[in-house]
Every structure is written in C-alpha cells, then in structure tokens.
Write a protein that holds these residues in place. Structure first.
Motif, PDB file in Angstrom:
ATOM      1  N   ILE A  57      30.996   7.136 -20.604  1.00 56.93           N
ATOM      2  CA  ILE A  57      30.622   5.868 -21.229  1.00 56.93           C
ATOM      3  C   ILE A  57      29.698   6.101 -22.417  1.00 56.93           C
ATOM      4  CG2 ILE A  57      29.348   3.704 -20.868  1.00 56.93           C
ATOM      5  CD1 ILE A  57      32.220   3.746 -19.734  1.00 56.93           C
ATOM      6  N   LYS A  68      24.116   3.228 -25.265  1.00 55.74           N
ATOM      7  CA  LYS A  68      24.553   3.146 -23.865  1.00 55.74           C
ATOM      8  C   LYS A  68      23.524   2.468 -22.973  1.00 55.74           C
ATOM      9  CE  LYS A  68      25.138   5.801 -19.734  1.00 55.74           C
ATOM     10  NZ  LYS A  68      24.512   6.948 -19.075  1.00 55.74           N
ATOM     11  N   LEU A 213      33.373  -2.608 -15.970  1.00 51.48           N
ATOM     12  CA  LEU A 213      34.325  -1.934 -16.858  1.00 51.48           C
ATOM     13  C   LEU A 213      35.477  -2.860 -17.239  1.00 51.48           C
ATOM     14  CD1 LEU A 213      34.477   1.640 -15.290  1.00 51.48           C
ATOM     15  CD2 LEU A 213      33.301   0.936 -17.381  1.00 51.48           C
TER      16      LEU A 213
END
Length: 226
Positions: A57, A68, A213
């Motif tokens: 990610i 992030k 997600l």
C-alpha cells in the motif's frame, strides 16, 4: 539488474493479495481457524513498512503522490455506551454462548465503520489482556497483534521464545471469561473457547482491511466477500 514495477504491476499484485485474503476469510468462516496465520501474513504484506522494505500500500501511495499515513481505514471499535457495566467482547469481536461454551465471534459487518487515518487505525488499542487483573488490563494494537502472530507464532517464522503479550492473547487468563458445561452426569467441565479472542480479532482485522480496500480499489475485487 532490478526491474522497477509500474503502477499497473502494483495493482496486479494488490489483486492477488485481496484474493488471498478473501480465500483465508472463507476458510476461517468454514471453521479452519489456523488460517489466521495466513491472514496476518497478507495484512503484513499490505501494510507493514521497515527501513529495508516498503509495504504494497505504501508503494501504491508513493506512486500516486499520497501519504500512506493518511490512507483511509475503517475501525470496528464502538465506544461503550454510558453506564455500561459489562462488555461482552473488546470491540473487534462479541461473545457468543452455546451448549459447547463460549465463542468469540468477529462482528464483521454488524460493526460500525468509523473512518480514520491508517496510522491511527494501525496503532489503535483493540485487544484487552486481563491476565494481571481486571483493574489493570493491558492492550494490544492491531500492529502488535498482526506482527506478533506473523513473526513469532508461525505466519512467517516461529520463535523459540515468544513475547509474553502475544503469547497470552487467546488464553483464558487474558480473556477473563470461563464457561462451565454440565456433561449430563453432574460433572462440570470448562472447555476452551471454540474461537478465541486472538483468532476472532484477526478475522475482524481481515474484514476491516477488505472493506477499506474495496472503498479505495473496487476494480480489484472479483467478488464482494469481506
């Protein structure tokens, strides 16, 4: 010579990790509880950064020019109502009672979906350990639970000496609840929880991960299974 991955390459890798996580979620829901090791390993691949390697990610966020630490996640933890006397679970799971005794049940989509940045979510205290007494509980974060399960208990490595905190989670001492079952002959037994707090918590973190997600990358999902 090293090959530099493109964003499309990274998205393809993400699709694989999502499919792996869904496969493990289905296996857990089919009572194959040992797959928590596999779930935790995939979650580590997705999120854990070190000085030597970056999570999947993070690599995608870096390629998109995003931080992030601000990646949006969703927490299942609902603050207790005022004047609550007893909590049947820590938030990632609830407690179920059956003729076989106590079972910790992941709350899955029955939970709230509270938005928060990744760093807050990853470091939120989510699993309670009362082995030192109800008045002095210790707590474990998602990060500590996932990495301990992977790095020490068998996801990717088995340590000869396991940290006391991760070792106790899932035991009756840390859980703080014991059930007694009458065998029909007047004998009382105390079976271990059919699904313990560690297993249920990791399944719920799996749910939270898949849910988040899907919000970010719906095109990577071939089916809706969280």
């Amino acid at each position: 010579m090293a090959v530099i991955l493109t964003k499309n390459d990274l998205i393809d890798k993400l699709k694989i990790q999502i499919s792996r996580l869904q496969l493990h979620a289905k296996a857990f829901d089919d009572k194959k509880l040992f797959v928590t090791y596999d779930m935790a390993t995939v979650i580590r691949v997705l999120f854990h950064d070190t000085n030597m390697s970056h999570s999947l990610i993070k690599q995608i966020c870096d390629m998109e020019g995003k931080d992030k630490s601000n990646f949006e996640m969703f927490s299942s933890i609902k603050p207790p109502e005022p004047n609550t006397l007893i909590l049947l679970g820590d938030g990632l799971y609830s407690m179920c009672f059956s003729p076989k005794g106590i079972e910790c049940c992941p709350v899955l989509n029955a939970s709230p979906h509270i938005k928060m940045d990744f760093d807050i979510w990853w470091n939120e205290k989510v699993v309670k350990n009362v082995s030192n007494g109800y008045e002095n509980p210790s707590w474990m974060t998602r990060k500590e639970l996932i990495l301990g399960h992977v790095n020490q208990e068998g996801g990717a490595h088995v340590d000869g000496e396991v940290d006391d905190n991760i070792a106790k989670i899932g035991t009756e001492e840390a859980f703080g609840w014991i059930s007694y079952i009458d065998d029909g002959k007047g004998n009382m037994t105390s079976p271990p929880a059919a699904v313990d707090q560690k297993q249920a918590s990791i399944r719920q973190i799996c749910y939270e991960t898949l849910y988040a997600l899907h919000k970010h990358f719906p095109e990577c999902f071939e089916e809706m299974y969280f």
